[in-house]
Design a protein around this motif. Structure first.
Motif, PDB file in Angstrom:
ATOM      1  N   ARG A 328       0.844  -1.280  -0.300  1.00 24.33           N
ATOM      2  CA  ARG A 328       0.213   0.266  -0.571  1.00 24.33           C
ATOM      3  C   ARG A 328       0.833   1.290  -0.177  1.00 24.33           C
ATOM      4  N   ILE A 329       1.602   1.324   0.551  1.00 25.25           N
ATOM      5  CA  ILE A 329       2.270   2.459   0.954  1.00 25.25           C
ATOM      6  C   ILE A 329       3.784   2.352   0.317  1.00 25.25           C
ATOM      7  N   ALA A 330       4.477   3.347   0.031  1.00 26.84           N
ATOM      8  CA  ALA A 330       5.908   3.430  -0.538  1.00 26.84           C
ATOM      9  C   ALA A 330       7.229   3.950   0.379  1.00 26.84           C
ATOM     10  N   THR A 331       7.059   3.004   1.395  1.00 27.77           N
ATOM     11  CA  THR A 331       8.018   3.070   2.166  1.00 27.77           C
ATOM     12  C   THR A 331       9.264   3.177   1.809  1.00 27.77           C
ATOM     13  N   PHE A 332      10.404   3.943   2.221  1.00 31.16           N
ATOM     14  CA  PHE A 332      11.728   4.286   1.337  1.00 31.16           C
ATOM     15  C   PHE A 332      12.125   3.433   2.881  1.00 31.16           C
ATOM     16  N   THR A 333      12.771   4.400   3.433  1.00 30.38           N
ATOM     17  CA  THR A 333      13.926   4.544   4.920  1.00 30.38           C
ATOM     18  C   THR A 333      13.338   4.800   6.021  1.00 30.38           C
ATOM     19  N   GLN A 334      13.899   4.219   7.138  1.00 27.55           N
ATOM     20  CA  GLN A 334      13.432   4.654   8.157  1.00 27.55           C
ATOM     21  C   GLN A 334      14.945   5.274   8.746  1.00 27.55           C
ATOM     22  N   GLU A 335      14.810   7.154   9.081  1.00 31.06           N
ATOM     23  CA  GLU A 335      16.173   7.484   9.771  1.00 31.06           C
ATOM     24  C   GLU A 335      16.641   7.094  11.723  1.00 31.06           C
ATOM     25  N   MET A 336      17.276   7.013  11.206  1.00 32.63           N
ATOM     26  CA  MET A 336      17.426   6.772  13.515  1.00 32.63           C
ATOM     27  C   MET A 336      17.551   7.835  13.986  1.00 32.63           C
ATOM     28  N   SER A 346       6.384   6.188  18.045  1.00 34.82           N
ATOM     29  CA  SER A 346       6.856   6.173  19.301  1.00 34.82           C
ATOM     30  C   SER A 346       6.054   5.216  20.150  1.00 34.82           C
ATOM     31  N   LEU A 347       4.706   5.432  20.104  1.00 31.67           N
ATOM     32  CA  LEU A 347       4.500   4.219  21.121  1.00 31.67           C
ATOM     33  C   LEU A 347       4.440   2.548  21.391  1.00 31.67           C
ATOM     34  N   GLY A 348       4.962   2.579  20.155  1.00 27.60           N
ATOM     35  CA  GLY A 348       5.276   1.312  19.863  1.00 27.60           C
ATOM     36  C   GLY A 348       7.006   0.915  20.517  1.00 27.60           C
ATOM     37  N   ARG A 349       6.911   1.463  21.119  1.00 27.50           N
ATOM     38  CA  ARG A 349       8.082   1.551  22.277  1.00 27.50           C
ATOM     39  C   ARG A 349       8.063   0.590  23.329  1.00 27.50           C
ATOM     40  N   ALA A 350       6.174   0.909  23.558  1.00 33.30           N
ATOM     41  CA  ALA A 350       5.895   0.286  25.186  1.00 33.30           C
ATOM     42  C   ALA A 350       5.913  -1.021  24.688  1.00 33.30           C
ATOM     43  N   LEU A 351       6.171  -1.534  24.115  1.00 30.01           N
ATOM     44  CA  LEU A 351       6.290  -3.150  23.138  1.00 30.01           C
ATOM     45  C   LEU A 351       7.527  -3.992  23.670  1.00 30.01           C
ATOM     46  N   PHE A 361      14.517  -0.800  16.029  1.00 30.10           N
ATOM     47  CA  PHE A 361      14.027   0.110  14.997  1.00 30.10           C
ATOM     48  C   PHE A 361      14.028   1.291  15.542  1.00 30.10           C
ATOM     49  N   HIS A 362      14.396   1.687  16.906  1.00 31.86           N
ATOM     50  CA  HIS A 362      14.368   2.961  18.168  1.00 31.86           C
ATOM     51  C   HIS A 362      14.959   3.977  18.155  1.00 31.86           C
ATOM     52  N   ALA A 401       4.227   7.800  25.229  1.00 32.33           N
ATOM     53  CA  ALA A 401       5.365   7.237  24.399  1.00 32.33           C
ATOM     54  C   ALA A 401       6.641   6.616  25.938  1.00 32.33           C
ATOM     55  N   PRO A 402       7.118   6.041  26.549  1.00 37.43           N
ATOM     56  CA  PRO A 402       7.762   5.589  27.683  1.00 37.43           C
ATOM     57  C   PRO A 402       9.180   6.445  25.937  1.00 37.43           C
ATOM     58  N   LEU A 403      10.397   6.727  27.023  1.00 37.07           N
ATOM     59  CA  LEU A 403      11.685   7.017  26.641  1.00 37.07           C
ATOM     60  C   LEU A 403      12.187   5.812  25.147  1.00 37.07           C
ATOM     61  N   GLY A 404      13.820   6.080  24.879  1.00 38.40           N
ATOM     62  CA  GLY A 404      13.658   4.789  23.919  1.00 38.40           C
ATOM     63  C   GLY A 404      14.462   3.905  24.715  1.00 38.40           C
ATOM     64  N   PRO A 405      14.991   2.543  23.755  1.00 41.62           N
ATOM     65  CA  PRO A 405      16.067   2.173  24.156  1.00 41.62           C
ATOM     66  C   PRO A 405      17.009   2.606  24.438  1.00 41.62           C
ATOM     67  N   SER A 406      17.948   1.760  25.816  1.00 46.25           N
ATOM     68  CA  SER A 406      19.280   2.170  25.824  1.00 46.25           C
ATOM     69  C   SER A 406      20.310   2.000  24.850  1.00 46.25           C
ATOM     70  N   GLU A 407      21.648   2.501  24.614  1.00 45.77           N
ATOM     71  CA  GLU A 407      22.552   2.052  23.757  1.00 45.77           C
ATOM     72  C   GLU A 407      22.642   0.517  23.487  1.00 45.77           C
ATOM     73  N   ALA A 408      22.572   0.471  24.833  1.00 41.54           N
ATOM     74  CA  ALA A 408      23.014  -1.603  25.172  1.00 41.54           C
ATOM     75  C   ALA A 408      22.401  -2.501  24.153  1.00 41.54           C
ATOM     76  N   GLU A 409      20.981  -1.657  24.911  1.00 41.64           N
ATOM     77  CA  GLU A 409      19.757  -2.037  24.562  1.00 41.64           C
ATOM     78  C   GLU A 409      19.111  -2.460  22.925  1.00 41.64           C
ATOM     79  N   ARG A 410      20.094  -1.009  22.089  1.00 41.59           N
ATOM     80  CA  ARG A 410      19.597  -1.049  21.074  1.00 41.59           C
ATOM     81  C   ARG A 410      20.446  -1.886  20.283  1.00 41.59           C
ATOM     82  N   GLU A 411      21.517  -1.698  20.425  1.00 41.78           N
ATOM     83  CA  GLU A 411      22.935  -3.021  19.466  1.00 41.78           C
ATOM     84  C   GLU A 411      22.836  -4.627  20.097  1.00 41.78           C
ATOM     85  N   ASP A 412      21.998  -4.699  21.423  1.00 40.75           N
ATOM     86  CA  ASP A 412      22.085  -5.743  21.494  1.00 40.75           C
ATOM     87  C   ASP A 412      20.573  -6.934  20.507  1.00 40.75           C
TER      88      ASP A 412
END
Length: 851
Positions: A328-336, A346-351, A361-362, A401-412
């Motif tokens: 449906r949507i022409a999604t191209f990229t997601q920047e960091m 953003s609310l997806g971070r609650a999961l 991805f956050h 929305a909650p804050l994002g993951p820590s750097e270590a959590e994202r790298e993991d």
């Protein structure tokens, strides 16, 4: 009940006001013939809501609420789009949120929640709290919104009196939110029973599993998820145990029938990144926060599929999404980098605690906090939202929305992405809901995705799907070949006619050996392969047959067609890439060329090389497109190869042409700031290495923070040069440093400092032509030279009376004019402003006497 002296409508009254015959005529003529615009009185019935008198003070916004700043700038325009005349009294007519811009599209009316937030929340920066003009217009909108509800509890979107899922699901969320705010603030209390009745009816429609939106498999999962979020809110708001039980049963049904066998949600039966990750995932978080387990299970399945269908670029610029497979949507990229004003995920971070891979991805908590601080300290004006970019869901989710993951959590989480966790697998997933195969092949030198199958008819909702290979990625070079889903010319392979790509449906067969040889394999057998094999597919609509052969360090595409034609290779190039064709012609990012007698080309990027070899001499064209993302660092280029009916193309990988034994020579940074007339904050930083050992990459830092990474092609001792565009810097001092990198080491380039002095618009002069004291006159604002503005505003006695967009052409002169009419005798004081993203320039006050 609402005040009977105010205009209110039942569905019957609405039809009488519009004219039942007119509604029937509109429905008979269809969407394209329906009226598209109506004139609304200029505040003669309901007073117009006042525009902002001054620029909001960023420092007054709490960290979790600065998302409201952009919405604050459009409260008055949205509110004043509410009609205060018949027909369609109360309809939001200006298309601020959704198309089609028609009175039967209830999606537009979801903005009542946005306007109600500002009416009911007292903040130092919110002049619309308890505003009587805003209250009156919200009341008019509620009257139209509720009266347009159909008898079965649903709302329409695309034609009169036809139930649609999206406006009912998303509308239920908007109205329950509106109810809660009004009740908490004691506002418009007479309307609360009406809203309660409406959302109870819409919730009953949404959870009625005998209706079409619950057919199995369940289509448009994102809309059903939103509907369950709204129904759950209704049950909670009114303590309705029976409705809560029905919602729970619906979640169980959706978990079973709303997810395909491949793992993605149905949108409507195929995959779509935007609707699964951006739209549905935050609402799944709503379901999880309400205590349901099924949304978590759905999110886990959907996130796993996304982890195969999206690739992280090695320079961490962001993710590339397998656009060719999105329905449906022409999604191209997601920047960091975080942008909370526009981030709908953003609310997806609650999961994340339940689905750890989502952390990949956050943005991190550190990045979010830094972005918030940067926003607060930004001296520029707040940029107003544009039409169609005012989703009520963005502020609803971002502010909670909650804050994002820590750097270590994202790298993991990143480390668990399949193509990074392993360098060898074959994954074949079948949609099941429609006849589609998603083939993911990882080998030591590459990762490739391929979509094969049928799209359930030529005229259905799947015309965006592009059959065949769609994304080729290399561990150090990143995305190399990339098919989008939004253009007729997008394909990777046979392409005999411009429009044929939208009709391709293929019959596929898998073989245990390359080139369509060996035994035929079942889908289950393909998923166990780790070595060489092939996938063949036949397109009967254009008579082409393709065989893809997968090896450890190369991929071969064999095309056989009934007639001569051309093949397309959609390269995704980066600045610094070098393409060398077999005749010696070199081209770089942004170039176009036409060549004859070509047998192949070499794409060099950083420490990798992609060799594309043709099995025959061909005429080729290379064309640059306007499809660009990631700060102009990823742009699609199309190679078209003419062939006589057959073509074998080999995509082979190798290391760099040059292996460094010494660290790079010292480069020099420079800036073109001021070269076009002003130091306006828009300039290029260029790195030049004049002679010596070359680099394979460059890191650019701004005031000590990493700004960008760029790949370079090493050909020592030849010179190297690459530029990076810097845009929108405010007045101030910016210090740039760079590191040049190769396999032997890192060298620091000579730095450069840039002084930005003219970021905001140049000085403006306001004048008038009323020398005789007339009631009608013109005010003109001129900027004779300097950094140009993007907007113009005029204030009369402190009130904003005109705002216009102006064309920017720095440093040329700019002018804007306002015609003022019908002024009564007296003295009027005027001030004008020119604005851009970096600041405001105000004129001196001018007085005009009317006699």
């Amino acid at each position: 009940m609402p005040d009977p002296t105010l205009p209110t409508f039942s569905r019957r009254a609405l039809m009488i006001g519009v004219g039942a015959a007119s509604i029937a005529a509109f429905a008979a003529r269809g969407l394209q013939s329906a009226p598209s615009a109506y004139a609304t009185s200029e505040g003669t019935v309901l007073p117009l809501v006042d525009p902002l008198a001054s620029e909001p003070d960023r420092s007054q916004f709490d960290d979790s609420e600065h998302v409201f700043a952009a919405y604050l700038t459009v409260v008055a325009p949205i509110a004043n789009s509410i009609r205060d005349e018949d027909p369609y009294y109360g309809w939001m007519e200006d298309g601020w949120w959704r198309a089609p811009q028609q009175p039967y599209n209830a999606r537009e009316m979801e903005q009542v929640a946005t306007l109600t937030w500002f009416l009911t929340h007292e903040r130092t920066w919110n002049p619309y709290f308890a505003d009587t003009k805003l209250r009156d217009r919200i009341e008019a909108a509620l009257g139209y919104y509720l009266s347009s509800q159909l008898a079965d509890g649903s709302w329409s979107e695309y034609e009169w009196d036809v139930p649609h899922l999206a406006p009912t699901g998303f509308g239920s969320v908007a109205l329950t939110t509106t109810y809660r705010y009004l009740r908490e603030a004691g506002e418009l209390t007479d309307w609360l029973p009406e809203i309660e009745s409406a959302v109870r009816a819409s919730s009953a429609w949404l959870v009625d599993r005998s209706l079409g939106h619950w057919r199995q498999p369940t289509p448009y999962t994102n809309q059903v998820v939103a509907g369950l979020a709204g129904a759950s809110m209704t049950a909670d708001l009114f303590e309705d145990a029976d409705l809560a039980a029905q919602v729970a049963e619906c979640w169980a049904t959706l978990r079973e029938h709303g997810i395909s066998d491949a793992g993605h949600s149905h949108e409507p039966m195929a995959y779509d990144f935007d609707y699964s990750f951006i739209v549905a995932m935050p609402d799944l978080a709503e379901g999880a926060l309400a205590g349901f387990s099924e949304p978590i299970e759905m999110a886990r399945s959907m996130a796993e599929f996304v982890s195969y269908a999206s690739v992280l670029e090695p320079d961490r610029a962001g993710f590339l999404h397998w656009s060719a497979a999105s329905a449906r949507i022409a999604t191209f990229t997601q920047e960091m980098q975080p942008n909370e004003v526009l981030d709908r995920t953003s609310l997806g971070r609650a999961l994340i605690d339940h689905v750890p891979v989502l952390a990949a991805f956050h943005p991190t908590d550190t990045e979010i906090l830094a972005a918030r601080q940067a926003w607060k300290s930004d001296p520029g004006p707040i940029v107003p939202l544009q039409r169609r970019s005012t989703s009520p869901r963005t502020w609803m989710h971002s502010s909670r929305a909650p804050l994002g993951p820590s750097e270590a959590e994202r790298e993991d989480a990143i480390a668990t992405l399949p193509y990074l966790a392993s360098d060898r697998f074959t994954e074949l997933r079948q949609a099941g809901s429609i006849d589609l195969d998603y083939l993911f092949v990882r080998r030591p030198e590459y990762y490739i995705t391929t979509l094969l199958g049928r799209r359930a008819g030529h005229h259905g909702p799947y015309q965006r799907l592009r059959m065949g290979p769609g994304l080729l990625w290399h561990p150090t070079m990143g995305g190399l070949v990339y098919v989008l889903n939004s253009n007729d010319e997008d394909a990777w392979g046979p392409f005999p006619e411009v429009s044929s790509v939208t009709r391709v449906e293929v019959a596929r067969t898998y073989y245990s050996e390359p080139y369509g040889e060996g035994e035929r394999l079942s889908a289950a057998q393909v998923g166990n392969l780790e070595n060489e094999f092939s996938a063949a597919y036949l397109d009967r609509t254009n008579g082409s047959h393709v065989v893809l052969s997968f090896f450890d360090d190369h991929v071969v595409q064999d095309i056989t067609a009934d007639d001569p034609g051309r093949a397309v290779i959609p390269l995704l190039l980066q600045p610094g890439d070098v393409l060398t064709f077999s005749d010696g012609t070199e081209v770089t990012y942004g170039d176009s060329v036409e060549l004859t007698d070509i047998t192949g080309l070499r794409l060099e990027r950083g420490t990798g090389t992609l060799n594309i070899d043709l099995d025959r001499t061909s005429t080729i064209t290379l064309d640059v497109t306007d499809r660009v993302r990631m700060h102009d660092s990823r742009r699609q280029h199309l190679i078209r190869v003419e062939h006589g009916g057959s073509l074998r193309t080999t995509y082979a990988f190798a290391g760099p042409a040059e292996t460094a034994s010494q660290a790079p020579a010292a480069g020099v940074l420079s800036s073109d700031n001021g070269h076009h007339g002003t130091d306006d904050g828009n300039y290029d930083i260029t790195m030049d290495l004049w002679w010596g050992v070359n680099a394979h990459g460059m890191r650019l830092f701004e005031n000590g923070e990493l700004l960008a990474y760029r790949n370079l092609v090493a050909r020592s001792p030849q010179p190297q040069s690459i530029s990076f565009p810097v845009r929108g810097r405010h007045n101030g001092t910016y210090h740039y440093t760079a590191e040049l990198i190769n396999a032997a080491g890192t060298t620091t380039a000579r730095d450069v400092t840039v002084e930005v002095r003219h970021a905001q618009p140049g000085a403006v002069v306001l004048s008038h032509d009323n020398y005789s004291g007339d009631a009608d006159f013109t005010l003109t604002t001129n900027m004779w030279w300097g950094t140009n503005a993007e907007r113009y505003r005029l204030y009369e006695n402190g009130d904003l009376i005109d705002e216009q967009l102006v064309e920017s052409n720095t440093p040329q002169a700019q002018s804007a004019a306002t015609e003022v009419t019908g002024r009564q005798p007296g003295v009027y004081r005027y001030v004008s402003e020119f604005l851009n993203a970096n600041g405001i320039s105000r004129s001196a006050e001018v007085s005009v006497s009317v006699r």
